[in-house]
Design an enzyme around this catalytic site. Sequence first.
Site, PDB file in Angstrom:
ATOM      1  N   GLU A  81       0.546  -1.349  16.399  1.00 59.44           N
ATOM      2  CA  GLU A  81      -0.324  -0.212  16.045  1.00 59.44           C
ATOM      3  C   GLU A  81      -1.337   0.054  17.169  1.00 59.44           C
ATOM      4  O   GLU A  81      -1.560   1.200  17.570  1.00 59.44           O
ATOM      5  CB  GLU A  81      -1.067  -0.494  14.736  1.00 59.44           C
ATOM      6  N   SER A  92       2.113 -10.624   9.798  1.00 60.98           N
ATOM      7  CA  SER A  92       1.419  -9.443   9.268  1.00 60.98           C
ATOM      8  C   SER A  92      -0.081  -9.626   9.484  1.00 60.98           C
ATOM      9  O   SER A  92      -0.681 -10.592   8.982  1.00 60.98           O
ATOM     10  CB  SER A  92       1.744  -9.295   7.779  1.00 60.98           C
ATOM     11  N   CYS A 135       2.059   5.845   9.046  1.00 63.86           N
ATOM     12  CA  CYS A 135       1.158   6.014   7.901  1.00 63.86           C
ATOM     13  C   CYS A 135       0.116   7.092   8.214  1.00 63.86           C
ATOM     14  O   CYS A 135      -0.427   7.129   9.330  1.00 63.86           O
ATOM     15  CB  CYS A 135       0.456   4.687   7.611  1.00 63.86           C
ATOM     16  N   CYS A 178       0.845  -1.201   0.000  1.00 66.26           N
ATOM     17  CA  CYS A 178       0.000   0.000   0.000  1.00 66.26           C
ATOM     18  C   CYS A 178       0.886   1.259   0.000  1.00 66.26           C
ATOM     19  O   CYS A 178       2.093   1.165   0.243  1.00 66.26           O
ATOM     20  CB  CYS A 178      -0.872  -0.005   1.254  1.00 66.26           C
ATOM     21  N   HIS A 222       5.463  -5.632   8.846  1.00 65.23           N
ATOM     22  CA  HIS A 222       5.627  -7.026   9.259  1.00 65.23           C
ATOM     23  C   HIS A 222       5.955  -7.914   8.065  1.00 65.23           C
ATOM     24  O   HIS A 222       5.101  -8.660   7.570  1.00 65.23           O
ATOM     25  CB  HIS A 222       4.368  -7.487  10.004  1.00 65.23           C
TER      26      HIS A 222
HETATM   27  S1  SF4 Z   1      -2.825   1.923   7.599  1.00 62.14           S
HETATM   28 FE1  SF4 Z   1      -1.295   0.326   7.239  1.00 62.14          FE
HETATM   29  S2  SF4 Z   1      -2.234  -0.978   5.683  1.00 62.14           S
HETATM   30 FE2  SF4 Z   1      -3.394   0.937   5.686  1.00 62.14          FE
HETATM   31  S3  SF4 Z   1      -2.439   2.230   4.126  1.00 62.14           S
HETATM   32 FE3  SF4 Z   1      -1.434   2.690   6.060  1.00 62.14          FE
HETATM   33  S4  SF4 Z   1       0.365   1.356   6.171  1.00 62.14           S
HETATM   34 FE4  SF4 Z   1      -1.019   0.541   4.586  1.00 62.14          FE
END
Ligand code: SF4
Length: 294
Positions: A125, A218, A95, A12, A39
């Site tokens: 997370e 993951s 992210c 992603c 992961h």
């Molecule tokens: S939250 Fe995690 S899975 Fe979703 S876009 Fe961000 S890094 Fe990717």
Amino acid sequence: MNITLAKHHGMCFGVRQALRSTHDAAKRGPVTLLGQLVHNPLVDAHLRTLGVQQGELDRLGSASTQGVIISAHGASDRDRSAWKQTGHQVTDTTCPLVRKAHDALATLVEGGYFPVVIGQSTHVEVRGLVGDFPQARVVLEEGDLDQLPHHRRYGVISQTTQPLLRVLRLVEALKQQHPQSEVRFVDTVCHPTKQRQSALEDLCRRCTVIIVVGGRNSNNTRQLTEAARQFGCTAHQIEHPSELNATWFSRGLEVGVTAGTSTLDETVRDVVEHLKMIAANLPQPGILSSMLGR
Ligand code: SF4
């Protein structure tokens, strides 16, 4: 044997950004990654070749370099500040969609809601999400809702990689258990996770066997594997093409391939190439019968 790649699969934008920032930081000087960037052991191995060292987010002093990196999974403000206060230069690769989940939870708490996070309590997370709110509770199954203290108002978010259906089911169960309370839910399941889950559902309509490529630890990769099984497919989760086993396949089989959000593009490519090789070498039905003496 037909091989179909899911419409949405693999890495992603959040993981790509985190990888880019880590590369840039490693070029500037010695750095220590606080935990796993994502992961995926192949990504870990790649980062080691860049000289990136390994530390732990919740263990101040576990980094011998001045530069440290917070992973894409994010961190609590408390942990982030602690590293800054000890004189480290922090590269934060959280992210943006994880940040959005942090902001949503903070807004709910400010609004007087009791914080509830749907997710895996041990996942980095989730530990980051609840790290600034000691009163927050983490739930994953309906049974976990029994442990929630009674409150007039619940504010619910979820780990970004949870299956949306599970999240919605839990929110509904919470409402039913506390009909007198207000339940405010903010959907923080990230868009790439939703896309990969719905693309997998499409794939399962035409395939019997699904190969899920991604790290064993993951969360989103595991969720794809579980979902494929729930859709009635035989699913095999692998980290590397060498784990593909020719006995899983047969002529005429419809095989689908998907990958978690931390899986490298080249790993998916290698898996598809390996599958094509297996398909080309599957025994002809006639040969098989003669081998079996029929
Ligand atoms: S939250 Fe995690 S899975 Fe979703 S876009 Fe961000 S890094 Fe990717």
